[in-house]
Design a protein around this motif. Structure first.
Motif, mmCIF file in Angstrom:
data_model
loop_
_atom_site.group_PDB
_atom_site.id
_atom_site.type_symbol
_atom_site.label_atom_id
_atom_site.label_comp_id
_atom_site.label_asym_id
_atom_site.label_seq_id
_atom_site.Cartn_x
_atom_site.Cartn_y
_atom_site.Cartn_z
ATOM 1 N N UNK A 110 -19.774 -71.637 40.646
ATOM 2 C CA UNK A 110 -20.539 -71.535 39.413
ATOM 3 C C UNK A 110 -20.383 -72.736 38.498
ATOM 4 N N UNK A 111 -19.167 -73.240 38.412
ATOM 5 C CA UNK A 111 -18.930 -74.409 37.550
ATOM 6 C C UNK A 111 -19.725 -75.601 38.070
ATOM 7 N N UNK A 112 -19.700 -75.823 39.361
ATOM 8 C CA UNK A 112 -20.435 -76.965 39.931
ATOM 9 C C UNK A 112 -21.944 -76.784 39.799
ATOM 10 N N UNK A 113 -22.418 -75.561 39.936
ATOM 11 C CA UNK A 113 -23.861 -75.318 39.762
ATOM 12 C C UNK A 113 -24.276 -75.735 38.349
ATOM 13 N N UNK A 114 -23.480 -75.298 37.371
ATOM 14 C CA UNK A 114 -23.792 -75.660 35.992
ATOM 15 C C UNK A 114 -23.687 -77.169 35.787
ATOM 16 N N UNK A 115 -22.656 -77.764 36.369
ATOM 17 C CA UNK A 115 -22.438 -79.206 36.214
ATOM 18 C C UNK A 115 -23.615 -79.980 36.792
ATOM 19 N N UNK A 116 -24.053 -79.596 37.996
ATOM 20 C CA UNK A 116 -25.170 -80.301 38.643
ATOM 21 C C UNK A 116 -26.482 -80.040 37.918
ATOM 22 N N UNK A 117 -26.649 -78.810 37.405
ATOM 23 C CA UNK A 117 -27.906 -78.455 36.735
ATOM 24 C C UNK A 117 -28.153 -79.331 35.513
ATOM 25 N N UNK A 118 -27.086 -79.822 34.915
ATOM 26 C CA UNK A 118 -27.216 -80.733 33.776
ATOM 27 C C UNK A 118 -28.076 -81.940 34.150
ATOM 28 N N UNK A 143 -31.543 -75.301 50.107
ATOM 29 C CA UNK A 143 -31.884 -74.637 48.858
ATOM 30 C C UNK A 143 -31.924 -75.696 47.759
ATOM 31 N N UNK A 144 -31.701 -75.306 46.528
ATOM 32 C CA UNK A 144 -31.688 -76.289 45.450
ATOM 33 C C UNK A 144 -30.757 -75.797 44.345
ATOM 34 N N UNK A 145 -30.381 -76.700 43.493
ATOM 35 C CA UNK A 145 -29.464 -76.354 42.411
ATOM 36 C C UNK A 145 -30.089 -75.301 41.498
ATOM 37 N N UNK A 146 -31.361 -75.452 41.177
ATOM 38 C CA UNK A 146 -31.980 -74.498 40.252
ATOM 39 C C UNK A 146 -32.268 -73.159 40.920
ATOM 40 N N UNK A 147 -32.405 -73.161 42.247
ATOM 41 C CA UNK A 147 -32.507 -71.870 42.939
ATOM 42 C C UNK A 147 -31.174 -71.134 42.886
ATOM 43 N N UNK A 148 -30.090 -71.911 42.964
ATOM 44 C CA UNK A 148 -28.762 -71.294 42.950
ATOM 45 C C UNK A 148 -28.324 -70.906 41.542
#
Ligand SMILES: [Zn+2]
Length: 159
Positions: A110-118, A143-148
């Motif tokens: 979850x932390x990395x998803x948020x970090x990458x979504x930035x 998949x993609x960061x925003x899908x995750x």
């Protein structure tokens, strides 16, 4: 069609054969697999490699680096991201994550998803490929960061 386990969900539609992917994607997965060899994970023994392609075509790699003070550990995805960011590369095009689990793929925490979504802002998503280092024939979760991370946190200043 074989059902595929993805963190508790089943989703076969986004799983493709490695050899059917573009050469640039295969290159990114290979880079992540190589970076995995440098993982420092004496506590979990769970090695992860990641690779990020930036808009200029460069590849930045990372591995997970654990610490005896567990909270000080960093994931492979963020290691790769900070390497790119600290060299002025902010436009991420794609990210590959490689780890070995018997069941399912390893996707960013979850932390990395948020970090990458930035860095997936302004409507630019970041393609994400999760693969294993072994288990031939190699299959890849595409998949993609925003899908995750749908509806992730975003900061908007009211200034
Ligand atoms: Zn993470």
């Amino acid at each position: 069609m074989t059902q595929v386990f993805i963190n508790g969900a089943t989703d076969a539609a986004n799983v493709r054969e490695h050899d059917s992917l573009d050469a640039s994607i295969q290159e990114l997965i290979r880079a992540a697999a190589e970076a995995r060899n440098y993982a420092y994970c004496p506590y979990s023994n769970f090695a992860v490699g990641a690779a990020i392609r930036t808009s200029d075509g460069s590849i930045y790699t990372g591995c997970n680096i654990e610490n005896g003070a567990y909270a000080a550990s960093i994931c492979a995805e963020r290691t790769a991201a900070v390497k790119a960011l600290s060299e002025g590369k902010r436009q991420f095009v794609a990210c590959a994550v490689v780890a070995q689990q018997d069941n399912g793929f390893t996707t960013p925490c979850g932390v990395c998803r948020q970090f990458l979504a930035e860095f997936a802002s302004n409507g630019r998503d970041i393609a994400l490929y999760a693969a294993k280092p072994t288990n031939l024939p190699l299959r890849v979760l595409c998949t993609s960061v925003l899908q995750l991370l749908p509806n992730g946190f975003s900061f908007s200043s009211s200034k």
